[in-house]
Design an enzyme around this catalytic site. Sequence first.
Site: not given
Length: 541
Positions: A173, A454
């Site tokens: 990613r 996160d």
Amino acid sequence: MQQTARQTPHTTGSRSLTITGPQTAADDRVLTEGAVSFLQALCDEFAAEVPQLLDKRRQRQQQIDAGQLPDFLDETANIRSGDWRIRNIPSDLQDRRVEITGPVDRKMVINALNAGVKVFMADFEDSLAPSWQKLLEGQLNLQDAVRGEIEYTAPDTGKHYQVNDDATVLVARVRGLHLPENHVQHHGKTIPGALFDFAMYFYHNYRQLLAKGSGPYFYIPKLESHVEARWWAKVFAYAEERFCLQPGTIKCTCLIETLPAVFVMDEILYELRSNIVALNCGRWDYIFSYIKTLRNHPDRILPDRQRVNMEQPFLSAYSRLLIKTCHKRGALAMGGMAAFIPSKDPEANAAVLEKVTHDKTLEARNGHDGTWIAHPGLAATALAVFDGFIGQGPNQLHITRDVDAPILAAELLAPCEGERTEEGMRLNIRIALQYTEAWISGNGCVPIYGLMEDAATAEISRTSIWQWIRHQQHLSNGKLVTKALFREMLTEELSKVKQEVGASRFSQGQFIRAASLLEEITTADELVDFLTLPGYRLLTE
């Protein structure tokens, strides 16, 4: 280490890249002449368009702030009604029933590849604080993983880690278009972090990946329009042509994690139809985007974060529409993240696994082809759920949801019922505070109160409070949420965090700086788009 500017080894005429990051042990294998030459070519072709795409985001947001709600686009109705499908899904991406995600830390990469799941999403975005050293070390770690050469010995315990087998498919990613890479300039301008991440991973690994029967696979985050998807399609096509690869060799999965993107899912699939294989419900960022996009709409204020789950009507509609759209076009529909962390206490762990089972059952029953976990300890539970629905087949592409009633914009924008509590506000402050401290210290993936946090979950925490202040909301105990109340609670919760982590950890950390940053962006009159943008300035100082 002192940062010193250095000219890259490749220049073309008057064009050049300048790299100002400090030298690292990974330089010789990452910043090679070929890799930097490819990065420069990408910047020559595509970097200038990124500010234009970001400006289009701002223009669209201004329209929404002025009262216009997001909706499906009239000008692309023919794409939504057309009879077309994506190009193909490679064999090693057809079964993605459980994927694990995490940063590109060396030990994390090994543990993820050993988790017994189908895919490891190696993350240069939300779970990585992108210091220059971590970016280069992460690229080096993935090179070693692709080549089957990754090992790690913990310096404190001497424990040795190595990959048991290489059955897990690797997907990288890259960073979103909004995030710059401050250590590389092109014509004196900072380049998009996404181009750096893509160039380095693709260049160094595509040959080895193809030789082992896989390919260069990517997750694309934070898209807000099909025009941005078109930009990525051009990047992929350019890379394929430059290295004499068949069109469609590069494959990507796009996260639908912004509210604007949910209205152009068909269009995103269409623009990327040669390269795309799936869309993913990035639920935490999607909730954050719901707040951010509808920030000026007092009838769309969210309650406590803990009450915003996938059974809420606006999130259920989002999940079901993604499945229906993907399967109609031959693409996989990936579910969202289980952020829970297993507990060492048997009773508490049973409760965690029960929550994970409930969440994943809801996704699998809806028709998702797979899901995300953040911890290897959840792999068996998530796999058991999806095994029960998918069985021996690779996926659930046969579930079309054609009998569903059309999902309209009103369902995707439906207000979310629930209380706003003082306990919830204080918890938001502590989570955002601890995560921000970790991020500016260089750690983008942090266990806090039993959840793996996160950037996305920290964004929900701080924007919820901003929204409550902006629209003068009252907590369930009658207190009016104001800037003054937030500052008072921030001081109190900072003291509580100091007690929780201990005086030594507190004094050695960056909690005061984190609190200052959190106060600045939460009490700002205008909503700061991303916590990571001002955070990045502190990270790179």
